[in-house]
Structures are given as C-alpha cells and as structure tokens.
Design an enzyme around this catalytic site. Structure first.
Site, PDB file in Angstrom:
ATOM      1  N   GLY A  46       0.504  -1.291   0.166  1.00  0.00           N
ATOM      2  CA  GLY A  46       0.305  -0.203   0.139  1.00  0.00           C
ATOM      3  C   GLY A  46       1.165   0.852  -0.182  1.00  0.00           C
TER       4      GLY A  46
ATOM      5  N   GLY B 115      -8.746  -1.973   0.132  1.00  0.00           N
ATOM      6  CA  GLY B 115      -8.434  -3.487  -0.459  1.00  0.00           C
ATOM      7  C   GLY B 115      -8.503  -4.384   0.279  1.00  0.00           C
TER       8      GLY B 115
ATOM      9  N   GLY C 212       1.646   4.894   1.547  1.00  0.00           N
ATOM     10  CA  GLY C 212       1.658   5.259   3.659  1.00  0.00           C
ATOM     11  C   GLY C 212       3.592   5.383   3.977  1.00  0.00           C
TER      12      GLY C 212
ATOM     13  N   ILE D  16       5.377   3.555   5.893  1.00  0.00           N
ATOM     14  CA  ILE D  16       5.777   2.476   6.326  1.00  0.00           C
ATOM     15  C   ILE D  16       5.561   1.191   5.233  1.00  0.00           C
ATOM     16  CG2 ILE D  16       4.856   0.012   7.791  1.00  0.00           C
ATOM     17  CD1 ILE D  16       3.645   2.153   9.991  1.00  0.00           C
TER      18      ILE D  16
ATOM     19  N   GLU E 235      -3.703  -3.569  -6.278  1.00  0.00           N
ATOM     20  CA  GLU E 235      -4.945  -2.621  -6.641  1.00  0.00           C
ATOM     21  C   GLU E 235      -4.540  -0.995  -6.952  1.00  0.00           C
ATOM     22  OE1 GLU E 235      -5.675  -0.553  -2.276  1.00  0.00           O
ATOM     23  OE2 GLU E 235      -6.578  -3.520  -2.577  1.00  0.00           O
TER      24      GLU E 235
END
Length: 469
Positions: A227, A351, A229, A231, A252
């Site tokens: 994803g 997702g 971000g 992290i 995604e």
C-alpha cells in the site's frame, strides 16, 4: 458501424445528461477516481444542478477516492445529488461525518456486487478521463480502471474528458471509441500528481518495521502488494537494498515505490504464475515520473480491481506478501482502518480485506498489517477492544501478522489468550504493562501453560536489529 464520440463543451454536460436520462426517477452515476478524478466535469455538473431549477433527476454519485474539490457534497444539495462513497478523503469524508454523504462499505474486489447488472446501484452514467492513441484510435482509461468496466456494462451514457496529461496505459484500460458517447476536450484539469517518497531517508520506526518484514517474510520470486504510506515506503526502501530478486507485483494500487523496485530490476514478474512478466494493478497514483514511466509501458498492465483483488488471482500468484497498515488493533486480533471511532469516518476498507482473506492459508503467503505502535500524540494504537460501532478490515478469525517497530506478532493459529499476549508484547513500552494486566485479569483470555509475563509468548519475534528509537 464505427462512430467517433461527439465533442461537447464542458458547460453542456448537464444538458446531455438531461437529454439522455431526464426521464429517470434516479440516475446512478459512476465517477472515475483517484489521480484521474474528472474534477472539471464534477464542477460543471454541480453548477448545472444548482441552476437547473430541479429538472434533473436525483443523482447518486458512486465512486471510490476522489481527489480535489467535490462541490456536490456542499450543504443544501443533498436532496438533488448525493455521494455514495466507497472510499473517501477531503470534502467527501467531511460530508459523510456530517450526514451529507453516504459511506458505502465494500471491498474493492467486490464492487461489482454493488453496481453490476441487476444490482442495487446498476450504473446509468459514467464520467471519467481518457487518453487517446492517435495511431490506433483507441482510448485508455490511464490511471484509473478500478470498477469502470462493471459500470460500462450497463451505462447508457458515457462522458469522458480527453486529457493529454494522463498516460496511455496498457491492458484492460484500453477501450474503443464506440465505448464513449461524448468527449470533452477543453477547459479540463490535469491529472493529480504527488511528490515521490524519499525511500532512503525514512523514520527509524518505519525502517525497523521494514527491516523485520523483509528479513522474516520476503523471499526471491514472491509477488507483492504494498500500500501507500510511510510504512509501506519503508518496506520498499528495505527491499531495495536487501538483495532479493525476481519479485512480482499484483496490487490494487501501483505507486512510486513499486516503480522504484521495477526500475532497479528487483521486480521482474518473471516468477509470477499468472500475468508472467507484467505488474498488474487497477489504479496508479504518484509522481509525474511515475506517470511518464507507465505511459505506453507494456510491463505495467491495468486490470479491474475485481481481478487484481480476486482471491483466486491472488492465490494463483503465491507465494504472496501483502503489506497494509491500519488505524488500530485490539487484543483479540481485530483490525480497523476505515473509522477512527464511530463519529469519525476516515476513508474506507479499500482492498485490505481482499488480500487478508485471500492469504488466510499459509500456503498462499502472508497478510501483514504494519503500523507504528502509537499515534503522533502518544496514544496506543493497540487497545483492549475495538471501538464499538466501527467496521473491521480484519477480524479475530482472520490469519494476519501484526508488525510494529517493537516486533512481530504472528496471529495465525493462535487461540484468543495467545493472540492477546502476542499483540501486547509488540505494543509501546509506555502502554505494554497495562495491556498485559488487562489480559492477566480477563479469564476469557485463556493463558498458555506455564504463563509468565517475563516470557516471550508464542508467535512473537521481537526486534533484534541495530536501529534505535
């Protein structure tokens, strides 16, 4: 017979909708999303509604994350037009918190259950952005395929902004001229760009998390979903220097981090068992460098989010490593990412549940929820119980791995009391004693044989590296 789309002006958008759909009781409109948000069309449609004396039918605006201003969620328009948002930020988030917009909970992998043929939000109208290939005459949905194909199946009217600032992406983003009724060429706004992360200069907490994930869970040939971000960026930065090779991508959302690894030759997709040789994604969002990279690049292929987030497709790409983050985790192993508390909606489930559920069996890979142990205000993100009234992105029965800057809690196969001990063991030291006391005092949290607070419980790997915090 082949026919080109008709060219209209931006100010005509409301009139065309009225002409084609004015006899409906309601109009279900799907809006292209993220970096390809058609802001100029949204603003023009809102102006028309404000000035049309109530002639246009009630409009339900179905979408995931929209960038930029969304004026149709302004106070006073709710009886004429309303957002049904699957993921939100900015104006739409505020409107949902204040009761002027609907949050429509749905994972990205299941959006066709909302708006497919015969479903509750079967689509009448699509508004999106496209880029034209002048050599072939084809159009590309560029940065946002998401669920537009499901919307196009039933839409009787398709309006597209022709945007030369958007890259022409490959795969299932490509549609023909016959799929579009009207094109808007002038007065549109360019796609949204964002600064690329500095993968070499990240915070120590994030770097520790990235180090643990790559050391304990990554292996050559794995397929990644990472994803956006700080992290996930740290995971990317750690992968870049860790020596792994022939990684793949099915995600995604493809951002600067995955491009960074693909440019370095670390992501090659050669070991993927499906879509071999291609990074597959439904959305692209990031810097101008990213958009230049994906333009006409066949190694990055667009697919609908119902494909990228399909459990069968994710499992077929195994071994798979999924890295997402969350707002909080409780001692039972419940995870939430779309609400801060019942009165504060944050964004949406996205997702995350798709990848968590697809990877519930170890044979397919590992679903990781990575997060710092405390907020910027020092409040623990690990709490005894999730806030009442919120939805969860992973439940206690899902087999997830929690990673904070203090260690790893592999919750797979652990009973309730063991889960609580594992999660509390990687909480921030300022809150750990109280969390452990909560478990000790709760008979429901059945303790392991020989339980002792000074022992490392099953499922836990504490951070052993050299990065201090």
């Amino acid at each position: 017979m082949n026919r080109p789309p008709a060219i209209i002006k931006l100010k005509e958008i409301g009139e065309k909708i009225m002409e084609h759909l004015g006899n409906r009781e309601n109009i279900n409109c799907y809006i292209g999303s993220n970096s390809a948000t058609p802001t100029a069309s949204i603003e023009a449609l809102t102006d028309f509604i404000k000035n049309d004396a109530g002639q246009l039918p009630f409009m339900k605006m179905i979408h995931i994350l929209l960038q930029g201003p969304v004026p149709y969620v302004e106070e006073g328009l709710q009886d004429r037009i309303k957002a049904y948002s699957i993921f939100s930020v900015g104006d739409v988030r505020r409107a949902a918190d204040e009761g002027r917009a609907y949050y429509l909970p749905c994972t990205l992998g299941n959006m066709d259950r909302l708006m497919g043929k015969g479903c509750g939000y079967e689509i009448d109208l699509v508004i999106m952005k496209v880029r034209k290939n002048d050599q072939t005459g084809e159009y590309s949905m560029g940065l946002s395929v998401d669920a537009i194909h499901a919307a196009l199946e039933t839409a009787t009217l398709v309006i597209a902004e022709l945007d030369p600032s958007m890259p022409f992406t490959q795969g299932q983003s490509v549609i023909s001229a016959q799929d579009i009724d009207y094109l808007i060429e002038k007065d549109i706004q360019p796609v949204y760009t964002f600064d690329a992360p500095d993968f070499e200069n990240l915070g120590n907490e994030e770097r520790r998390i990235g180090e643990m994930i790559t050391e304990h869970f990554l292996e050559d040939g794995m397929t990644l979903q990472v994803g956006l971000g700080k992290i996930p960026d740290a995971v990317v930065g750690t992968i870049a220097t860790s020596g792994y090779k022939n990684l793949g991508t099915q995600t995604e959302l493809y951002g600067d981090g995955l491009m960074y690894l693909q440019k370095k030759g670390i992501i090659t997709n050669k070991a993927k068992k499906i879509n071999t040789g291609y990074s597959t994604t439904s959305l692209i969002m990031g810097s101008q460098d990213l958009y230049d990279y994906v333009n006409m690049r066949s190694q990055v292929q667009m697919r609908p989010c119902m494909y990228t987030n399909s459990a069968l497709k994710i499992q077929a790409c195994g071994p798979f490593l999924s890295v997402n983050t969350a707002i909080g985790v409780d001692l039972s192993g419940n995870v939430w990412a779309d609400f801060i508390d019942p009165s504060r909606y944050y964004g949406g489930v996205g997702g995350q549940p798709d990848f968590v559920r697809a990877l519930s069996h170890k044979r397919y890979g590992t679903p990781i929820i990575a997060m710092k142990s405390i907020t910027n205000r020092g409040k623990s993100k690990i709490v005894p119980a999730c806030p009442s009234g919120i939805t969860l992105t992973a439940s206690a029965y899902d087999g997830v791995v929690i990673v904070t800057e203090y260690g790893i809690a592999d919750l797979r196969d652990l009973p309730t009391g063991f889960k609580g001990l594992a999660i509390a063991s990687i909480s921030h030291p300022d809150h750990r004693e109280q969390l452990l006391k909560t478990i000790f005092d709760d008979p429901r949290m059945t303790k392991p044989k020989g339980f002792s607070l000074d022992k490392i419980p099953p499922g836990v790997t504490l951070y052993q590296g050299k990065i201090s915090i």
